[in-house]
Every structure is written in structure tokens, then in C-alpha cells.
Write a protein that holds these residues in place. Structure first.
Motif, PDB file in Angstrom:
ATOM      1  N   ALA A 225       0.830  -1.211   0.000  1.00  0.00           N
ATOM      2  CA  ALA A 225       0.000   0.000   0.000  1.00  0.00           C
ATOM      3  C   ALA A 225       0.863   1.261   0.000  1.00  0.00           C
ATOM      4  O   ALA A 225       0.370   2.362   0.215  1.00  0.00           O
ATOM      5  N   ASN A 226       2.176   1.084  -0.218  1.00  0.00           N
ATOM      6  CA  ASN A 226       3.117   2.201  -0.353  1.00  0.00           C
ATOM      7  C   ASN A 226       3.314   2.985   0.943  1.00  0.00           C
ATOM      8  O   ASN A 226       3.408   4.218   0.929  1.00  0.00           O
ATOM      9  N   ALA A 227       3.393   2.263   2.063  1.00  0.00           N
ATOM     10  CA  ALA A 227       3.659   2.928   3.343  1.00  0.00           C
ATOM     11  C   ALA A 227       5.089   3.444   3.380  1.00  0.00           C
ATOM     12  O   ALA A 227       6.019   2.756   2.987  1.00  0.00           O
ATOM     13  N   HIS A 228       5.245   4.685   3.857  1.00  0.00           N
ATOM     14  CA  HIS A 228       6.569   5.284   4.039  1.00  0.00           C
ATOM     15  C   HIS A 228       6.977   5.273   5.511  1.00  0.00           C
ATOM     16  O   HIS A 228       8.147   5.423   5.832  1.00  0.00           O
ATOM     17  N   LEU A 229       5.978   5.151   6.394  1.00  0.00           N
ATOM     18  CA  LEU A 229       6.209   5.072   7.839  1.00  0.00           C
ATOM     19  C   LEU A 229       5.440   3.869   8.363  1.00  0.00           C
ATOM     20  O   LEU A 229       4.224   3.769   8.154  1.00  0.00           O
ATOM     21  N   ILE A 230       6.142   2.948   9.012  1.00  0.00           N
ATOM     22  CA  ILE A 230       5.505   1.779   9.610  1.00  0.00           C
ATOM     23  C   ILE A 230       5.699   1.836  11.116  1.00  0.00           C
ATOM     24  O   ILE A 230       6.817   1.973  11.611  1.00  0.00           O
ATOM     25  N   ILE A 231       4.584   1.765  11.834  1.00  0.00           N
ATOM     26  CA  ILE A 231       4.609   1.769  13.294  1.00  0.00           C
ATOM     27  C   ILE A 231       4.351   0.333  13.752  1.00  0.00           C
ATOM     28  O   ILE A 231       3.321  -0.255  13.419  1.00  0.00           O
ATOM     29  N   MET A 232       5.303  -0.238  14.497  1.00  0.00           N
ATOM     30  CA  MET A 232       5.193  -1.617  14.972  1.00  0.00           C
ATOM     31  C   MET A 232       4.965  -1.613  16.481  1.00  0.00           C
ATOM     32  O   MET A 232       5.829  -1.162  17.240  1.00  0.00           O
ATOM     33  N   ASP A 233       3.810  -2.115  16.895  1.00  0.00           N
ATOM     34  CA  ASP A 233       3.437  -2.117  18.307  1.00  0.00           C
ATOM     35  C   ASP A 233       3.850  -3.434  18.949  1.00  0.00           C
ATOM     36  O   ASP A 233       3.185  -4.457  18.772  1.00  0.00           O
ATOM     37  N   GLU A 234       4.958  -3.426  19.683  1.00  0.00           N
ATOM     38  CA  GLU A 234       5.504  -4.604  20.368  1.00  0.00           C
ATOM     39  C   GLU A 234       5.503  -5.829  19.453  1.00  0.00           C
ATOM     40  O   GLU A 234       4.917  -6.864  19.778  1.00  0.00           O
ATOM     41  N   PRO A 235       6.160  -5.727  18.305  1.00  0.00           N
ATOM     42  CA  PRO A 235       6.045  -6.781  17.297  1.00  0.00           C
ATOM     43  C   PRO A 235       6.669  -8.110  17.686  1.00  0.00           C
ATOM     44  O   PRO A 235       6.280  -9.144  17.153  1.00  0.00           O
ATOM     45  N   ASN A 236       7.618  -8.125  18.603  1.00  0.00           N
ATOM     46  CA  ASN A 236       8.267  -9.403  18.932  1.00  0.00           C
ATOM     47  C   ASN A 236       7.769  -9.994  20.244  1.00  0.00           C
ATOM     48  O   ASN A 236       8.356 -10.924  20.771  1.00  0.00           O
ATOM     49  N   SER A 237       6.635  -9.481  20.763  1.00  0.00           N
ATOM     50  CA  SER A 237       6.151  -9.955  22.068  1.00  0.00           C
ATOM     51  C   SER A 237       5.762 -11.428  22.047  1.00  0.00           C
ATOM     52  O   SER A 237       5.845 -12.105  23.064  1.00  0.00           O
ATOM     53  N   SER A 238       5.333 -11.951  20.894  1.00  0.00           N
ATOM     54  CA  SER A 238       4.922 -13.359  20.829  1.00  0.00           C
ATOM     55  C   SER A 238       5.778 -14.162  19.855  1.00  0.00           C
ATOM     56  O   SER A 238       5.374 -15.217  19.390  1.00  0.00           O
ATOM     57  N   LEU A 239       6.975 -13.648  19.555  1.00  0.00           N
ATOM     58  CA  LEU A 239       7.857 -14.337  18.616  1.00  0.00           C
ATOM     59  C   LEU A 239       8.968 -15.078  19.355  1.00  0.00           C
ATOM     60  O   LEU A 239       9.406 -14.658  20.429  1.00  0.00           O
ATOM     61  N   SER A 240       9.435 -16.156  18.746  1.00  0.00           N
ATOM     62  CA  SER A 240      10.602 -16.863  19.280  1.00  0.00           C
ATOM     63  C   SER A 240      11.852 -16.044  18.979  1.00  0.00           C
ATOM     64  O   SER A 240      11.810 -15.056  18.234  1.00  0.00           O
ATOM     65  N   GLU A 241      12.976 -16.460  19.533  1.00  0.00           N
ATOM     66  CA  GLU A 241      14.234 -15.747  19.296  1.00  0.00           C
ATOM     67  C   GLU A 241      14.597 -15.752  17.810  1.00  0.00           C
ATOM     68  O   GLU A 241      14.982 -14.723  17.247  1.00  0.00           O
ATOM     69  N   THR A 242      14.414 -16.882  17.148  1.00  0.00           N
ATOM     70  CA  THR A 242      14.724 -16.986  15.717  1.00  0.00           C
ATOM     71  C   THR A 242      13.796 -16.090  14.902  1.00  0.00           C
ATOM     72  O   THR A 242      14.230 -15.391  13.976  1.00  0.00           O
ATOM     73  N   GLU A 243      12.502 -16.100  15.251  1.00  0.00           N
ATOM     74  CA  GLU A 243      11.533 -15.258  14.542  1.00  0.00           C
ATOM     75  C   GLU A 243      11.831 -13.780  14.761  1.00  0.00           C
ATOM     76  O   GLU A 243      11.701 -12.964  13.844  1.00  0.00           O
ATOM     77  N   SER A 244      12.252 -13.434  15.983  1.00  0.00           N
ATOM     78  CA  SER A 244      12.607 -12.039  16.274  1.00  0.00           C
ATOM     79  C   SER A 244      13.814 -11.607  15.446  1.00  0.00           C
ATOM     80  O   SER A 244      13.852 -10.494  14.920  1.00  0.00           O
ATOM     81  N   GLU A 245      14.797 -12.503  15.327  1.00  0.00           N
ATOM     82  CA  GLU A 245      15.977 -12.176  14.524  1.00  0.00           C
ATOM     83  C   GLU A 245      15.594 -11.934  13.068  1.00  0.00           C
ATOM     84  O   GLU A 245      16.112 -11.023  12.415  1.00  0.00           O
ATOM     85  N   ARG A 246      14.658 -12.729  12.568  1.00  0.00           N
ATOM     86  CA  ARG A 246      14.196 -12.532  11.187  1.00  0.00           C
ATOM     87  C   ARG A 246      13.488 -11.179  11.042  1.00  0.00           C
ATOM     88  O   ARG A 246      13.647 -10.489  10.038  1.00  0.00           O
ATOM     89  N   LEU A 247      12.703 -10.819  12.063  1.00  0.00           N
ATOM     90  CA  LEU A 247      12.027  -9.523  12.038  1.00  0.00           C
ATOM     91  C   LEU A 247      13.054  -8.391  12.011  1.00  0.00           C
ATOM     92  O   LEU A 247      12.920  -7.429  11.241  1.00  0.00           O
ATOM     93  N   PHE A 248      14.103  -8.488  12.833  1.00  0.00           N
ATOM     94  CA  PHE A 248      15.121  -7.434  12.874  1.00  0.00           C
ATOM     95  C   PHE A 248      15.883  -7.352  11.547  1.00  0.00           C
ATOM     96  O   PHE A 248      16.250  -6.262  11.106  1.00  0.00           O
ATOM     97  N   THR A 249      16.092  -8.493  10.900  1.00  0.00           N
ATOM     98  CA  THR A 249      16.722  -8.488   9.574  1.00  0.00           C
ATOM     99  C   THR A 249      15.834  -7.748   8.584  1.00  0.00           C
ATOM    100  O   THR A 249      16.311  -6.933   7.779  1.00  0.00           O
ATOM    101  N   LEU A 250      14.522  -7.999   8.660  1.00  0.00           N
ATOM    102  CA  LEU A 250      13.576  -7.305   7.776  1.00  0.00           C
ATOM    103  C   LEU A 250      13.588  -5.803   8.055  1.00  0.00           C
ATOM    104  O   LEU A 250      13.565  -4.996   7.122  1.00  0.00           O
ATOM    105  N   ILE A 251      13.641  -5.432   9.327  1.00  0.00           N
ATOM    106  CA  ILE A 251      13.664  -4.007   9.674  1.00  0.00           C
ATOM    107  C   ILE A 251      14.888  -3.331   9.054  1.00  0.00           C
ATOM    108  O   ILE A 251      14.800  -2.220   8.525  1.00  0.00           O
ATOM    109  N   ASN A 252      16.036  -4.002   9.102  1.00  0.00           N
ATOM    110  CA  ASN A 252      17.238  -3.446   8.470  1.00  0.00           C
ATOM    111  C   ASN A 252      17.049  -3.283   6.963  1.00  0.00           C
ATOM    112  O   ASN A 252      17.504  -2.300   6.372  1.00  0.00           O
ATOM    113  N   THR A 253      16.367  -4.238   6.333  1.00  0.00           N
ATOM    114  CA  THR A 253      16.084  -4.141   4.902  1.00  0.00           C
ATOM    115  C   THR A 253      15.172  -2.953   4.609  1.00  0.00           C
ATOM    116  O   THR A 253      15.391  -2.205   3.652  1.00  0.00           O
TER     117      THR A 253
END
Length: 200
Positions: free
Chosen positions: A161-189
Motif C-alpha cells: 500500500a506504499n507505506a513510508h512510515l511503519i509503526i510496529m506495536d511490540e512486534p516481537n512480544s509473541s515471537l521466538s528468538e529466531t523469529e525475532s531475529e528474522r524480524l530485525f533483519t527485515l527491519i534493516n532491509t
């Protein structure tokens, strides 16, 4: 989209009251394209209220918000989304009984005069998921996917939808350590692409 380092958001003196409770009191910060701004505080600090103000969910009582060079007031979440602000809520906002592709393009499904081209929808869904490096079946029901994949689908929906600003509300609260690492990799991208992120 502007280049990294240029300002995308300025919040100046934003305040919000609920009756006698002051939820926000003169909040002020700047955010640049390609920057992650962590929003940290204990329960009741006003984080959720600020998110709701930025996303057009509740009105502010005072202060100004400048987004992409223009002072803005969003009266609805749809207006904020159309402007390029996406919120990934802690309680994901998808319809579990619908497919991935239906959830990705729910807001535009009714615009084809009642006729859906499922092959085209499948192709568009794969393109959207490629933005977050997610390999899932576009026809799969969301309820059958793990929470980490649901989250990636929400982010893919925001990007498509062409978002330029993404607000993430406690996105890793229910993720495993591996899933959180993948999320942080995506954030860097996303940062490298110039997307600005507010991480609660």
C-alpha cells in the motif's frame, strides 16, 4: 520517496487528555526516512495513545504533526493509511478465516465490480510477500499460519500500500528468538529502502 537522512515526521507539542488523565503532554520528536525510532516506556506512559494519534484513530488536543513536509490532521485510520502511515498492531488485524491473498488486498477486493481475477490476485500476493522475503501459499488460510508469518503478511500489506512510515506495536512480544531475529533483519532491509519505523 525522499532519501535516508531527510525528515519524514515531526511531532511538536502533541497533547491528549482523557477526562482528567493527561495521556500525552507536549510530546516532541523527529523521525527521518530510513530511521528506526524506539518508543519505550512503562504501561500508561502514553505509547498507545501516541500511536493512535499518528494513525488517525484518536484526535490530538494540541500540538502539530508534520508528515512528509506537510502539517497533517488525519480524522480516520484510512486517511492515515492513504497518506503512507501503517500500523502493525500487537493484536494483528487480519481475518483468520480468509486466505493470505484476501487479507493482503481486502481493501481493494470490491473495486473490480464484483468479479475477482484469482490468478492475478495470487500473482500480486506473491509479489507483496516477496517484499518481506516470505514464501507462503497465497491461498492458505491465515488461521493456519504461525504468528510470525501473519506479522510478515501485515508488513507486506503495508508495503504494497506504499507505506513510508511503519509503526510496529511490540512486534516481537509473541515471537521466538529466531523469529525475532528474522524480524530485525527485515527491519534493516526496510531501513535501507528508506522506510521509517517507529518500534514500540
Amino acid at each position: 520517496m525522499a532519501h535516508n537522512g531527510e525528515q519524514i515526521l515531526r511531532v511538536e507539542g502533541v497533547s491528549k487528555r482523557y477526562g482528567g488523565v493527561r495521556a500525552l503532554d507536549g510530546v516532541q520528536f523527529d523521525l527521518n526516512y530510513g530511521e528506526v525510532h524506539a518508543l519505550v516506556g512503562e504501561n500508561g506512559a502514553g505509547k498507545s495513545t501516541l500511536i493512535k494519534v499518528l494513525g488517525g484513530i484518536v484526535p490530538r488536543d494540541a500540538g502539530t504533526i508534520t508528515f512528509e513536509g506537510r502539517e497533517v490532521v488525519y480524522h480516520t485510520p484510512a486517511a492515515a493509511q492513504a497518506a503512507g502511515i501503517a500500523i502493525i498492531h500487537q493484536e494483528l488485524s487480519m481475518m483468520p478465516s480468509l486466505s493470505v491473498m484476501e487479507n493482503l488486498f481486502m481493501s481493494t477486493l470490491g473495486s473490480a465490480g464484483g468479479i475477482l481475477n484469482w490468478r492475478d490476485l495470487n500473482r500480486r500476493a506473491r509479489e507483496a510477500m516477496a517484499l518481506v522475503d516470505l514464501d507462503a501459499d497465497p491461498a492458505a488460510l491465515v488461521r493456519d499460519l504461525p504468528i510470525s508469518q501473519r506479522q510478515m503478511i501485515e508488513i507486506a500489506r503495508a508495503l504494497s500500500a506504499n507505506a513510508h512510515l511503519i509503526i510496529m506495536d511490540e512486534p516481537n512480544s509473541s515471537l521466538s528468538e529466531t523469529e525475532s531475529e528474522r524480524l530485525f533483519t527485515l527491519i534493516n532491509t526496510l531501513k535501507a529502502r528508506g522506510i521509517a519505523i517507529i518500534y514500540v
